[in-house]
Write an enzyme that holds these catalytic residues in place. Structure first.
Site, PDB file in Angstrom:
ATOM      1  N   TYR A 104      66.248 -10.110  34.438  1.00  0.00           N
ATOM      2  CA  TYR A 104      65.242  -9.095  34.133  1.00  0.00           C
ATOM      3  C   TYR A 104      63.968  -9.815  33.723  1.00  0.00           C
ATOM      4  CZ  TYR A 104      62.613  -5.514  31.660  1.00  0.00           C
ATOM      5  OH  TYR A 104      61.607  -4.669  31.252  1.00  0.00           O
ATOM      6  N   GLU A 192      57.568  -4.284  35.625  1.00  0.00           N
ATOM      7  CA  GLU A 192      58.962  -4.683  35.427  1.00  0.00           C
ATOM      8  C   GLU A 192      59.592  -5.115  36.750  1.00  0.00           C
ATOM      9  OE1 GLU A 192      61.619  -2.310  32.411  1.00  0.00           O
ATOM     10  OE2 GLU A 192      61.992  -1.559  34.419  1.00  0.00           O
TER      11      GLU A 192
END
Ligand code: GDP
Ligand code: MN
Length: 379
Positions: A104, A192
């Site tokens: 991530y 993101e």
């Protein structure tokens, strides 16, 4: 406060301009197109629903296929889905990566340190909120000093904490730098990459991308404003935006019409304090002319949950009697059939209240009194 999301394929196109590696892909509007794209790209490909909600994978909106025929078949199924209420109108067909590990990487603003924060985790692919709750030690953060800007050592710190293979360090730093630069340049509130995949060939690829733009910065980005997808927007939120009203629909029974964002928040809090629940956030801004009040009132009443409306208006530059006339003109036009409570304070408030009581509105002098009355009549 208000935000605009863009689709994954748009976010990927944008991030690619900042040197972030994304798999080649194209958007299809029909199963047949999905098949053609799959043939052109070469299989395996991944077919992905383009909707502005997360968790598409779990909902069956992300599927790997190994032939163009399967791409068409699977696209047909995905087009029939409603993901968290959003119908699927387009799919992204992208070259599939062979994934060894999912990381991530995200950038957002940290309100406590008042800095940009870059967040990384070795546990990518799933909701980062889930990781934060289950294994907070798996989340690494670095803060970017606004005067110094991003430096590679920050990426090195992050990479070390998430135990990234050293061979990927240089690419990870490039991606981190690109992410931060994109965040700043487009006035984002969130950028993101989840997952940022380590492929079986030992490369980093952004397999999913999410960008949330700050509405207040959009006037500087006409090109991004054009990416707004009208299909995905609540029709009343759209109407509000077109009339320069800040409106957010909520689930309570008390409609709120307030001038000023802070006063709107306070109004919602006081409604809750007296046991009610607001049906919306709505800031009508300064002026509160009749036409704007009428549009706002129509938007509030379009929600069938609304059982009463509270006007909380501070007459500063605009005088209260003028606001009252605006409200009355709007009531004449909209003719609501739910009770209305008004609290008007400021210049000429007595005149304003007198006008409103003549129009058979319930009036109040304090916010507490107004909230109590509106909670009462909404029962
Ligand atoms: P989300 O569920 O809406 O976040 O959609 P994602 O694009 O993140 O896809 C969900 C999951 O599908 C990812 O976490 C991956 O595990 C998987 N996935 C997506 N693209 C690929 C790909 O190209 N190859 C492989 N093997 N898996 C993929
Ligand atoms: Mn994802």
């Amino acid at each position: 406060m208000l935000a605009m999301k863009i689709h994954e394929y748009q976010a990927k196109q944008l991030l690619a301009r900042y040197g972030i590696p994304v798999p080649p892909g194209e958007v299809a509007y029909s199963p047949g197109q999905a098949r053609d794209i799959a043939r052109r790209l070469g299989c395996p490909v991944v077919v992905k629903a383009q909707v502005l909600v997360g968790g598409r994978g779990k909902a069956g909106g992300v599927r790997l296929v190994s032939t163009p025929d399967d791409a068409e078949e699977v696209a047909k199924k995905i087009f029939s889905l409603h993901i968290k209420g959003s119908p699927v109108r387009k799919v992204l067909v992208a070259q599939a990566a062979s994934v060894a590990q999912e990381l991530y990487l995200g950038a957002t603003l940290d309100r406590v340190t008042r800095r940009l924060v870059l967040i990384a985790s070795s546990q990518g692919g799933v909701d980062i909120e889930e990781v934060a709750a289950r294994a907070p030690e798996k989340i690494a953060k670095v803060f970017v000093d606004p005067f110094i800007g991003f430096s590679d050592y920050l990426a090195r710190d992050l990479a070390f904490e998430i135990q990234l293979p050293p061979s990927l360090l240089r690419d990870f730093a490039t991606i981190s730098r690109g992410l931060i630069q994109a965040f700043v340049e487009v006035d984002a509130s969130l950028v993101e990459i989840n997952p940022l995949a380590i492929t079986a060939q030992g490369q980093l690829w952004a397999l999913d991308a999410k960008i949330v733009l700050d509405d207040n910065g959009l006037f500087r980005h006409k090109d991004l404003e054009a990416l707004r997808d009208p299909d995905e927007e609540n029709p009343y939120e759209r109407q509000a935006r077109e009339n320069e009203l800040s409106y957010v629909k909520l689930d309570g029974r008390i409609g709120c019409m307030v001038n000023g964002a802070g006063l709107s928040m306070a109004t919602m809090d006081v409604i809750k304090l007296y046991g009610g629940a607001p049906a919306n956030f709505l800031d009508i801004g300064g002026g509160a002319k009749a036409d704007k009040v009428a549009v706002a009132l129509r938007i509030i009443l379009s929600d069938s949950n609304v059982k009463a409306v509270l006007f909380n208006i501070f007459g500063g530059i605009t005088r209260c009697d003028e606001v009252a006339r605006g409200i009355i003109a709007a009531l004449d036009e909209v003719r609501p059939d739910v009770p209305m409570v008004a609290r008007l304070v400021g210049t000429n408030e007595a005149e304003g209240r007198a006008l409103l009581s003549r129009a058979r509105m319930i009036t109040a002098t304090t916010l507490q009194e107004a909230a109590q009355k509106v909670v009462e009549v909404a029962r």
